[in-house]
Every structure is written in structure tokens, then in C-alpha cells.
Design an enzyme around this catalytic site. Structure first.
Site, PDB file in Angstrom:
ATOM      1  N   ASP A   1       0.819  -1.211   0.000  1.00 49.90           N
ATOM      2  CA  ASP A   1       0.000   0.000   0.000  1.00 49.90           C
ATOM      3  C   ASP A   1       0.859   1.270   0.000  1.00 49.90           C
ATOM      4  O   ASP A   1       1.830   1.368   0.759  1.00 49.90           O
ATOM      5  CB  ASP A   1      -0.891  -0.008   1.247  1.00 49.90           C
TER       6      ASP A   1
ATOM      7  N   GLU B   1       1.351  -0.742  -5.221  1.00 51.95           N
ATOM      8  CA  GLU B   1       0.250   0.208  -5.417  1.00 51.95           C
ATOM      9  C   GLU B   1       0.858   1.604  -5.516  1.00 51.95           C
ATOM     10  O   GLU B   1       0.991   2.322  -4.540  1.00 51.95           O
ATOM     11  CB  GLU B   1      -0.766   0.159  -4.265  1.00 51.95           C
TER      12      GLU B   1
HETATM   13  C1  GLC Z   1      -4.087   3.321  -0.592  1.00 54.01           C
HETATM   14  C2  GLC Z   1      -5.462   2.741  -0.526  1.00 54.01           C
HETATM   15  C3  GLC Z   1      -6.430   3.818  -0.176  1.00 54.01           C
HETATM   16  C4  GLC Z   1      -6.021   4.405   1.134  1.00 54.01           C
HETATM   17  C5  GLC Z   1      -4.564   4.827   1.125  1.00 54.01           C
HETATM   18  C6  GLC Z   1      -4.066   5.071   2.505  1.00 54.01           C
HETATM   19  O1  GLC Z   1      -3.969   4.280  -1.577  1.00 54.01           O
HETATM   20  O2  GLC Z   1      -5.805   2.155  -1.738  1.00 54.01           O
HETATM   21  O3  GLC Z   1      -7.739   3.324  -0.117  1.00 54.01           O
HETATM   22  O4  GLC Z   1      -6.825   5.523   1.376  1.00 54.01           O
HETATM   23  O5  GLC Z   1      -3.721   3.870   0.603  1.00 54.01           O
HETATM   24  O6  GLC Z   1      -3.791   3.851   3.156  1.00 54.01           O
HETATM   25  C1  GLC Z   2      -3.357   9.058  -3.907  1.00 58.56           C
HETATM   26  C2  GLC Z   2      -2.333   8.027  -3.763  1.00 58.56           C
HETATM   27  C3  GLC Z   2      -2.846   6.674  -4.041  1.00 58.56           C
HETATM   28  C4  GLC Z   2      -4.168   6.425  -3.361  1.00 58.56           C
HETATM   29  C5  GLC Z   2      -5.110   7.524  -3.545  1.00 58.56           C
HETATM   30  C6  GLC Z   2      -6.309   7.329  -2.686  1.00 58.56           C
HETATM   31  O1  GLC Z   2      -3.653   9.223  -5.239  1.00 58.56           O
HETATM   32  O2  GLC Z   2      -1.252   8.275  -4.637  1.00 58.56           O
HETATM   33  O3  GLC Z   2      -1.916   5.772  -3.586  1.00 58.56           O
HETATM   34  O4  GLC Z   2      -4.754   5.299  -3.908  1.00 58.56           O
HETATM   35  O5  GLC Z   2      -4.511   8.733  -3.198  1.00 58.56           O
HETATM   36  O6  GLC Z   2      -7.294   8.199  -3.100  1.00 58.56           O
END
Ligand code: GLC
Ligand code: GLC
Length: 637
Positions: free
Chosen positions: A289, A331
Site C-alpha cells: 500500500d 500500489e
Molecule cells: C491506498 C489505498 C487507499 C487508502 C490509502 C491510505 O492508496 O488504496 O484506499 O486511502 O492507501 O492507506
Molecule cells: C493518492 C495516492 C494513491 C491512493 C489515492 C487514494 O492518489 O497516490 O496511492 O490510492 O490517493 O485516493
């Protein structure tokens, strides 16, 4: 001077001797040999990464020793069946490249109520053909708003609303027996403010004082904020949140998600222990994540810094030693130049493909394949032992992460084009078929992202005559463009937006909840009924899934662009010569012609694997609105 290799071997000898003097290791000595063999093999990589982060410290080798003691402890506790899996996967490191792979993702509570409920759904997952199941965060988290569980309070406890650790272990085993790999999040950039580490830090406990980034006043936060991007501007401006005692804490996301301080090696060791514990449950893939954010440096955006990669590679090297079958999925929802930097066999073997995802939606809106065709031709290739996870949408918003330079090649202005896409998908554009909602609409920067289920964004929600075909078109690309296709469960029966979140105080501020609807039993009950929308989507998807699984040309990740001669028809080939599939996909509601001229080098005859019909390629082709052809010739036909 000693060579680097020699220094590494000296350090290794020193650390191994010290480990063997530990009573805990002596007590579990029967587990030592296989651990030691892998340590021999991967110690150089591990030490190289760790020394880049922490090598200047006087206590560096003590840190390495205690990290490896943690790793050995996890290895000694690793169940035998997972150790057997480790051996099998080491022999077949690219097993996930198979065309039989199919991913699914869901929330435990929303899809099946509990972990036991998920276990009871295994027959359904098999009906679909899943071989990979990502369960959204399920560990203990704060009551109320926990960012959908992305604020973890303990990795050793399951959220009691979903079940117990025993339920999770039983589920992991049952999934593995059913040929489905369990995928869980590794949320290592931050914890919740209720985690023991956070509580200890706040209280000034010397063990945890440096676990997070706390500041006595705004001096440093102000300096950092000058170069940080705001991720959740609706939530709080900048990257920091105030604490009741007047201090400030680094919170990239919500105020209750405290960023960890990886400059402190104790944080690395503590998180490594949690990672290996999650692996030992039977998790085969970790969804890494928020990878972009884990390292901070004043004067930078604190995203995608070289040290962030080093942290992940160090975790990966440790996994090779103590949980060898564990693989990482990145991610990184960032600029495409940065996305690919996380992908390698030493770092993340898999990655979301956010560019392809965003450009699928872009192409539906513009009916022009230009940017998507360009991305497939220039930004799709990956090292052979890694793979994309190709998806249509996720639990998060859709952000327009294409490169402005790429867009400029077609005379497209990135900023204005994003404004258009946002208007299009929130139905502020005349004639749009989409019913989305904005996310983090930022009037200061003009930035905005989009939420909505696949069915709501493609027109299925309001009965647009092309809605179903649009959904199948998007998924056809995810299924045929290589790597692991990932299905957001619920899409297969056309689940629509759920506005119930607006009356939930903990969710109303976060429009991503609109596209996280609960299991829609009515739609699922209709899935075998071809007279219904749910049935049409389901049948269409299942057919493509079955075709894909039976077609070796879809294995792996290689793809060649194919210029169709039509602005609205995407083209690419899969497989290798003699056993190829040519994919053509019409992104418009008008009939499109692929002229004979572009087909002149193609074989005479091909068969469409989707429709089952033969086609005379050299005469050119006609595609119906939103039609997709998977044209097989040679051995594949
Ligand atoms: C990732 C997850 C998102 C979350 C963020 C913080 O981007 O996909 O849902 O808000 O991390 O953990
Ligand atoms: C930002 C982050 C991504 C996350 C998203 C959640 O774009 O880069 O990791 O999924 O916020 O909205």
C-alpha cells in the site's frame, strides 16, 4: 582495501555467528538449515539494501542481527504446508504469468459479512474462475472512520466485526486448497493512531519515540508542506495534523493515519516482523500500500524517493529468506515514469497498471484510442519475470495519471483534458453516459478525481443501450492485455453506485464509498438469466474468462501494438508468431471499419474466439459498436 563482496561475507559470518549464539535460535535449531541456505543466497542483496539506508550507524550490524533474529523466528513458526509451497514456487518463479490467473477483490463485510462468509463463497469464486483473491483490509482498526481499514491498529488481530485470526487461517487454507491465492494489504507507510506503537510514541516511551514523525511546532511541517502534494485536501490541508498537545504529526492521508519513520531502523524491523506474520497466515501476495510515500526528505515531494525503493527491496530480500513464496504487488498511483520503477523481481513482482486503467476510461469518453494505443506500445513492456495487474476500477478513485508529455504528442493539453474528463464522468458534460461523483475536488489546484462503479460509469445504471457492451469492452482489455486481470467483485453482475454513504457520518466526506456497494443478492440471483442486465454482463465476462484460460497466447505479459487504421479501434497482438491472437476493440458507438490495407500482412483466415465466427482478414473488418474481436490464427485458432 577489502572488496565489497568480501566485506559482505565478513558481515555475514559475524551475523551468523551471533545468531547461532542466541538461545532462541538454538532452541529451534532444526529449522536453521533451510533458513541458513536461503540466507547464504540472499544476504548480499539484503545487506546492500539495508546498508544504503542505515549503513552509517555504529549499531548497523546489531540491527541486521536483530532483524534476522525476527526473520528466523517467523521462519521457525512458518507452517509446513507453506514451506512446501515455498519450494514449489522457487522452482517455478513465473507461475503467476499463466493465462489461467484471474484476480478478484472485495470487502469482507460488504461481500459476505464475515471471514466465514467469504469461506462459504469459495464455490462461487470457483464458478468465476478466480485464482487470486484480494480481501480488503481486515485487521483491527479504529471504530468509525478507519479509511476502510487502511488505518491498522494491530496486524496480529483481525477486526472482531469480521472474525478471528483462526477464521482467517482457516480461510487461507481453504482458498489455497481451491487454487486461490490469498492477497492481503501490507499497509506499511502508516498505522492508525490507536496502534500500540503510536500510543507509545505519543506518551514518549523511548522504544517508540522515533517511530513516527512528530514535531513540536509548525516550523518543519511548514518547510515540508512547501513541496508536498495534498492527497486528501478535503480532510486536512498539507501533510500534517495537529495533536491535542499542540504538536504536529505527519499524516499523508487521514489525521488518524500516522506515517511511520523509516529513517529509524527499529521501524523497519518492527514492520518486517508484521510482514512475515501476515505471510505465515498463508498470504501469497502482499498488496504494498502507498509505496510512493514511505521515505521523506526535506525539499522534495516526498514521493517516489530512491530510498522508498530501497525499503521495499529490503523487505523483498527478507521475504526471499523467511517466506520465499511471498510476492509483492505495488500500489503506486503516480506518474507512469514512476510506476514502473517499483517493478522488478527484486522489488515488486506485480503492479497495478493505473495508466491503462485511467486510459480505458479516457478512451470511452473520447472515442479516440490515441493515448491508450500509445501507452500499450510504449509503456506496457515489463521485465519477463514480473507482471501487470490489469484492472478496470478499484476501491479507490480514478485519477488521470497519464503523462502530459505523452498527451502533448497528440496536441492534447493535460490540464484541460483532465478537466474535460472530470466533467464527463460526473455528468456535467452534455451527452455523457456516465453517472460518477467527484473525489477531492480541489478548487485551488483544479485537481479532481472520479468515483463510481463500473456499471454507473458506463451507462448501465440508467439503462443506456450500450452500457453492457462498454463494460464488457473494458474488461476485455484487462483480460487480454497480459499479466493478471483483476475483477472488482460486484462488477460481474453490474452493481451500481450506492449513495447510502452520505447518511453515514464516518463516510459522508469520502465519496469513494459510492462505488463500494454491498453484495447485491438480487443481481447475483439473476446472473444466469440472459434476459437481465446482470445475466448479460455475467455471461459475457464468464465467456471471455473461459476463452482466456484456454488460450496460451494470453500467458505472460508481452504485447505488440497493432495500428487498426481506425481512430476508435484499439489493436494489439498477443502470443508469438505462429500462435497469435489479434485483439481489436471498438471504443465507439458507431460501426468502425478496419481497412483491408492494414490487414494485408495478416494470414488469410482467422477465427474470433469471442464470437466463434471465422473472418477473412485480408478483406478488412467491420466492428459493431463497442465490439471486441479476439482473432486467432495459426496454432491458436
Ligand atoms: C491506498 C489505498 C487507499 C487508502 C490509502 C491510505 O492508496 O488504496 O484506499 O486511502 O492507501 O492507506
Ligand atoms: C493518492 C495516492 C494513491 C491512493 C489515492 C487514494 O492518489 O497516490 O496511492 O490510492 O490517493 O485516493
Amino acid at each position: 582495501m577489502l572488496s565489497i563482496e568480501h566485506q559482505i561475507r565478513l558481515a555475514q559470518g559475524h551475523v551468523v555467528d551471533a545468531l547461532l549464539r542466541r538461545p532462541a535460535i538454538q532452541q529451534a535449531i532444526s529449522a536453521w538449515e533451510p533458513f541458513h541456505q536461503r540466507l547464504e543466497q540472499h544476504f548480499p542483496a539484503l545487506l546492500t539494501e539495508l546498508s544504503a539506508l542505515y549503513g552509517e550507524r555504529a549499531d548497523f550490524l546489531d540491527f541486521v542481527e536483530s532483524l534476522l533474529a525476527t526473520a528466523f523466528d517467523a521462519w521457525a513458526q512458518r507452517p509446513e504446508e507453506l514451506k512446501a509451497l515455498d519450494l514449489a514456487r522457487e522452482k517455478d518463479p513465473t507461475w503467476f504469468q499463466s493465462q489461467e490467473m484471474l484476480g478478484g477483490v472485495c470487502y469482507v463485510d460488504k461481500f459476505a459479512g464475515s471471514l466465514q462468509g467469504i469461506e462459504a463463497q469459495i464455490p462461487y469464486f470457483q464458478e468465476l474462475g478466480l485464482t487470486y483473491l484480494h480481501l480488503m483490509p481486515l485487521f483491527k482498526c479504529p471504530e468509525g472512520n478507519s479509511d476502510g481499514g487502511y488505518a491498522v491498529s494491530s496486524y496480529r488481530d483481525v477486526n472482531p466485526a469480521l472474525g478471528t485470526m483462526a477464521d482467517l487461517q482457516s480461510l487461507a487454507r481453504a482458498l489455497r486448497k481451491a487454487g486461490i491465492s490469498l492477497v492481503l494489504d501490507f499497509i506499511f507507510n502508516h498505522t492508525s493512531n490507536e496502534h500500540d506503537w503510536a500510543r507509545g510514541c505519543l506518551a514518549g516511551d523511548p522504544q517508540y519515540r522515533d517511530f513516527y514523525l512528530l514535531y513540536p511546532d509548525r516550523t518543519l511541517p511548514d518547510q515540508y508542506d512547501r513541496t508536498l502534494r495534498e492527497i486528501f485536501p478535503d480532510q486536512h490541508p498539507g501533510g500534517f495534523s495537529p495533536l491535542p498537545d499542540g504538536r504536529w504529526v505527519w499524516t499523508t492521508f487521514n489525521s488518524f493515519q500516522w506515517d511511520l519513520n523509516y529513517a529509524n531502523p527499529a521501524v523497519f524491523t518492527a514492520m518486517a516482523g508484521e510482514m512475515l506474520a501476515i505471510a505465515n497466515i498463508g498470504t501469497e501476495f502482499l498488496r504494498m500500500d502507498a509505496v510512493a510515500f514511505v521515505w521523506k526528505k526535506l525539499g522534495t515531494s516526498c514521493e517516489n524517493l530512491p530510498e522508498a525503493h530501497t525499503v521495499i527491496r529490503a523487505f523483498s530480500a527478507l521475504a526471499r529468506i523467511a517466506s520465499p513464496s511471498l510476492l509483492f504487488k505495488s500500489e503506486a498511483i503516480v506518474h507512469p515514469d514512476d510506476v514502473v520503477k517499483y517493478i522488478s523481481s527484486q522489488e515488486c513482482q506485480l503492479s497495478y497498471n493505473p495508466l491503462q486503467m485511467a486510459l480505458l476510461w479516457n478512451t470511452l469518453a473520447t472515442r479516440e484510442v490515441n493515448l491508450l494505443q500509445q501507452a500499450l506500445e510504449n509503456r506496457h513492456a515489463l521485465p519477463h519475470d514480473t507482471a501487470w495487474v490489469n484492472y478496470v476500477r478499484s476501491h479507490d478513485d480514478i485519477g488521470w495519471t497519464f503523462s502530459d508529455e505523452d498527451a502533448a504528442q497528440f496536441g492534447i493539453n493535460g490540464f484541460h483534458h483532465r478537466q474535460f474528463l472530470n466533467r464527463f464522468y460526473v455528468n456535467r458534460f452534455e451527452g455523457s453516459f456516465a453517472r460518477g461523483v467527484p473525489f477531492q475536488d480541489n478548487p485551488v489546484t483544479g485537481d479532481c478525481r472520479i468515483c463510481g462503479t463500473c456499471a454507473s460509469l458506463t451507462g448501465v445504471e440508467h439503462g443506456d443501450p450500450h452500457g453492457v457492451a462498454r463494460m464488457l469492452l473494458l474488461y476485455s482489455v484487462a483480460l487480454s492485455s497480459g499479466g493478471i486481470p483483476l475483477l472488482y467483485l460486484g462488477d460481474e453482475v453490474g452493481s451500481v453506485n450506492d449513495y447510502g454513504y452520505l447518511s453515514n457520518a464516518d463516510q459522508a466526506m469520502d465519496s469513494r464509498w459510492v462505488h463500494r456497494p454491498a453484495f447485491d443478492s438480487e443481481r447475483y440471483a439473476l446472473r444466469h438469466n440472459p434476459g437481465t442486465t446482470a445475466g448479460q454482463i455475467y455471461a459475457g465476462l464468464l465467456h471471455m474468462i473461459a476463452v482466456r484460460k484456454a488460450q496460451p497466447a494470453f500467458a505472460g505479459g508481452q504485447l505488440q501494438g497493432f495500428r487498426s487504421g481506425s481512430r476508435s479501434v484499439l489493436g494489439y497482438t498477443r502470443g508469438h508468431s505462429g500462435a497469435e491472437v489479434l485483439v481489436l476493440a471498438n471504443f465507439s458507438e458507431r460501426v468502425q471499419r478496419v481497412p483491408a490495407a492494414v490487414m494485408s500482412a495478416q494470414p488469410e483466415l482467422a477465427r474470433d474466439l469471442i464470437g466463434g465466427h471465422p473472418h477473412r482478414l485480408r478483406e478488412g473488418l467491420t466492428l459493431a459498436p463497442y465490439q471486441v474481436l479476439w482473432l486467432a490464427y495459426g496454432e491458436t485458432a
